[in-house]
Design a protein around this motif. Sequence first.
Motif, PDB file in Angstrom:
ATOM      1  N   CYS A  27       0.851  -1.193   0.000  1.00  0.00           N
ATOM      2  CA  CYS A  27       0.000   0.000   0.000  1.00  0.00           C
ATOM      3  C   CYS A  27       0.887   1.244   0.000  1.00  0.00           C
ATOM      4  N   CYS A  30      -0.171   3.229   3.614  1.00  0.00           N
ATOM      5  CA  CYS A  30       0.142   2.718   4.953  1.00  0.00           C
ATOM      6  C   CYS A  30       1.217   1.637   4.929  1.00  0.00           C
ATOM      7  N   VAL A  32       1.313  -1.397   4.194  1.00  0.00           N
ATOM      8  CA  VAL A  32       0.987  -2.784   4.511  1.00  0.00           C
ATOM      9  C   VAL A  32       1.128  -3.633   3.235  1.00  0.00           C
ATOM     10  N   CYS A  46      -7.114  -0.310  -0.486  1.00  0.00           N
ATOM     11  CA  CYS A  46      -6.458  -0.932   0.673  1.00  0.00           C
ATOM     12  C   CYS A  46      -7.493  -1.182   1.769  1.00  0.00           C
ATOM     13  N   CYS A  49      -6.362   0.951   5.149  1.00  0.00           N
ATOM     14  CA  CYS A  49      -6.402   2.414   5.299  1.00  0.00           C
ATOM     15  C   CYS A  49      -7.286   3.095   4.254  1.00  0.00           C
ATOM     16  N   TYR A  51      -6.861   3.446   1.106  1.00  0.00           N
ATOM     17  CA  TYR A  51      -6.150   4.097  -0.003  1.00  0.00           C
ATOM     18  C   TYR A  51      -6.645   3.513  -1.328  1.00  0.00           C
TER      19      TYR A  51
HETATM   20 ZN   LIG Z   1      -3.150   1.141   3.140  1.00  0.00          ZN
END
Ligand SMILES: [Zn+2]
Length: 279
Positions: A27, A30, A32, A46, A49, A51
């Motif tokens: 991501c 964030c 991840v 995502c 978060c 996104y």
């Molecule tokens: Zn994210």
Amino acid sequence: MALFGKPKYTIVRLKKKDIPDGLWAKCESCSVALYNKTLEENFRVCPKCNYHFTLGAYERINSLLDKDTFSEFDKDMLSADPLEFKGPKTYADKLSQDMHATGLKEAAVTGEGSLDGKKIIIAVTDSRFIMGSMGSVVGEKITRAIEAATKNKLPIIIVSGSGGGARMYEGMFSLMQMAKTSAALYYHHKAKLPYISVLTNPTMAGVMASFAGLGDIIIAEPRALIGFTGPRVIEQTIRQKLPAGFQRSEFVLEHGLIDMIVHRKNLKLTLGQLVEYLS
Ligand SMILES: [Zn+2]
């Protein structure tokens, strides 16, 4: 030897080259690690978060139109190189590089199809192709799509993903596309037909200052960068710190530039309802 000795583990360190390409994505917001299949199932958003990852033009069209209804316009229109532009890279090199990387011939894909059974015209700019910038081909394809909508009395939806604005490689020819697309939209508007503009990350500069900013209804995806000049250049020019979230969807909604923010998973539904209501 101790009765309860430490179990022996073998630590396997995965090198980047050991991870198959395309299985995982990171991501951008964030950081991840996301399993690509999970990401696809979540509309490339995502799950941690929210996104919104970049969508390619065809992925976007498939996510919005009814299955197998898309028929493309001007598929083989190719950019000329009117200035014979030479920089660190020539325009011809940049075009062929991005064609190869994206499988597209230009930054805009246009055509007609059905949305919840209603016929519409759709145009999408793809930020992966020279930043989705508008040269003569993007301008011409979008103008023709708008004119087809006007002629056939259809609504048009344009999804913009253009960080580049007007395409510098084409100089004045790219700037002329701002007036051309805007003029075509004027006639579409005069015919009392709806135009819905969808802004995705990023929609900036000459694109935002022409067709993307002219929707009867303007929708943005969450946290998309939307504006004219980039925040860094503004800060350097006015020598002031910009407020947090400046030029993001949430900020421009609060300041009246757009009408609504819609999560990608609800975008088809919202557009279908708006088209139904407005036509
Ligand atoms: Zn994210």
